[in-house]
Write a protein that holds these residues in place. Structure first.
Motif, short mmCIF file in Angstrom:
data_model
loop_
_atom_site.label_atom_id
_atom_site.label_comp_id
_atom_site.label_asym_id
_atom_site.label_seq_id
_atom_site.Cartn_x
_atom_site.Cartn_y
_atom_site.Cartn_z
N UNK A 126 0.84 -1.20 0.00
CA UNK A 126 0.00 0.00 0.00
C UNK A 126 0.87 1.24 0.00
N UNK A 127 1.90 1.25 0.85
CA UNK A 127 2.77 2.43 0.96
C UNK A 127 3.62 2.61 -0.30
N UNK A 128 4.16 1.53 -0.83
CA UNK A 128 5.01 1.61 -2.02
C UNK A 128 4.21 2.09 -3.24
N UNK A 129 2.94 1.73 -3.30
CA UNK A 129 2.07 2.13 -4.42
C UNK A 129 1.38 3.47 -4.18
N UNK A 130 1.65 4.08 -3.03
CA UNK A 130 1.02 5.35 -2.65
C UNK A 130 -0.50 5.27 -2.58
N UNK A 131 -1.03 4.08 -2.32
CA UNK A 131 -2.48 3.92 -2.19
C UNK A 131 -3.00 4.56 -0.91
N UNK A 132 -2.11 4.75 0.06
CA UNK A 132 -2.52 5.39 1.31
C UNK A 132 -2.88 6.86 1.10
N UNK A 133 -2.43 7.43 0.01
CA UNK A 133 -2.70 8.84 -0.28
C UNK A 133 -4.05 9.05 -0.98
N UNK A 134 -4.65 7.96 -1.46
CA UNK A 134 -5.95 8.05 -2.12
C UNK A 134 -7.05 8.04 -1.07
N UNK A 135 -8.13 8.72 -1.38
CA UNK A 135 -9.27 8.70 -0.47
C UNK A 135 -9.96 7.35 -0.56
N UNK A 136 -10.32 6.80 0.58
CA UNK A 136 -11.00 5.50 0.59
C UNK A 136 -12.49 5.72 0.37
N UNK A 137 -13.10 4.83 -0.39
CA UNK A 137 -14.53 4.88 -0.63
C UNK A 137 -14.97 5.90 -1.66
N UNK A 138 -14.06 6.68 -2.19
CA UNK A 138 -14.42 7.74 -3.14
C UNK A 138 -14.95 7.16 -4.45
N UNK A 139 -14.37 6.06 -4.90
CA UNK A 139 -14.74 5.47 -6.19
C UNK A 139 -15.65 4.26 -6.05
N UNK A 140 -16.37 4.16 -4.96
CA UNK A 140 -17.22 3.00 -4.73
C UNK A 140 -18.30 2.88 -5.80
N UNK A 141 -18.82 4.01 -6.30
CA UNK A 141 -19.88 3.97 -7.30
C UNK A 141 -19.40 3.52 -8.68
N UNK A 142 -18.09 3.46 -8.90
CA UNK A 142 -17.56 2.99 -10.17
C UNK A 142 -17.88 1.52 -10.41
N UNK A 143 -18.10 0.76 -9.35
CA UNK A 143 -18.29 -0.67 -9.47
C UNK A 143 -19.76 -1.07 -9.34
N UNK A 144 -20.66 -0.11 -9.27
CA UNK A 144 -22.08 -0.44 -9.21
C UNK A 144 -22.65 -0.48 -10.63
#
Length: 150
Positions: free
Chosen positions: A118-136
């Motif tokens: 997560x840290x190496x990919x900088x995923x910790x810097x992304x907001x969680x749950x922001x793109x949840x509607x992309x998969x509906x």
């Protein structure tokens, strides 16, 4: 066979229930060498030590380290992973560790490698749950709900 017998110089020294877990291992604490048992005691590491260090970083880190400690039958087997989390905090800072733990808690795997990725990919810097509607799925006449299969 459900039992494994261990012999030394033609004398049985141990009797264990066989584990059929693929690629797994079992450990009986009283069968660990005394040096291994005392090594951890000398270092002063125990679950409380790691929980205290995690609590200093934040609530998500505390929950993640607690989950790591609970992930193995013998908590001593998780100490290296807990040490790794503390090392990551030195490299990335406590804010990023806290964010990475918050993200990792959404999954079900609690280990050092998950946080490192997560840290190496900088995923910790992304907001969680922001793109949840992309998969509906969008509403459509051909889509049926669960009631169609009852």
């Amino acid at each position: 066979m459900d039992v494994v017998e261990v012999f030394y110089q033609h004398k049985r020294i141990a009797l264990h229930r066989r584990s059929f877990k693929k690629h797994g291992y079992t450990t009986t604490s009283e069968h660990m060498p005394q040096g291994h048992q005392r090594y951890l005691e000398q270092k002063g590491w125990d679950a409380d030590y790691f929980l205290l260090q995690a609590e200093k970083m934040g609530s998500s880190t505390l929950m993640y380290v607690q989950a790591m400690l609970n992930s193995k039958r013998f908590t001593e087997q998780t100490y290296n992973a807990c040490l790794g989390v503390l090392r990551l905090a030195r490299s990335y800072g406590t804010d990023r560790i806290e964010a990475a733990c918050a993200r990792a808690l959404q999954g079900r795997i609690y280990n050092y490698r998950t946080l490192q990725n997560i840290l190496a990919s900088n995923l910790d810097k992304l907001e969680t749950g922001k793109n949840a509607d992309l998969f509906s799925l969008p509403p459509h006449d051909n889509l049926r709900g669960a009631e169609a299969f009852e």
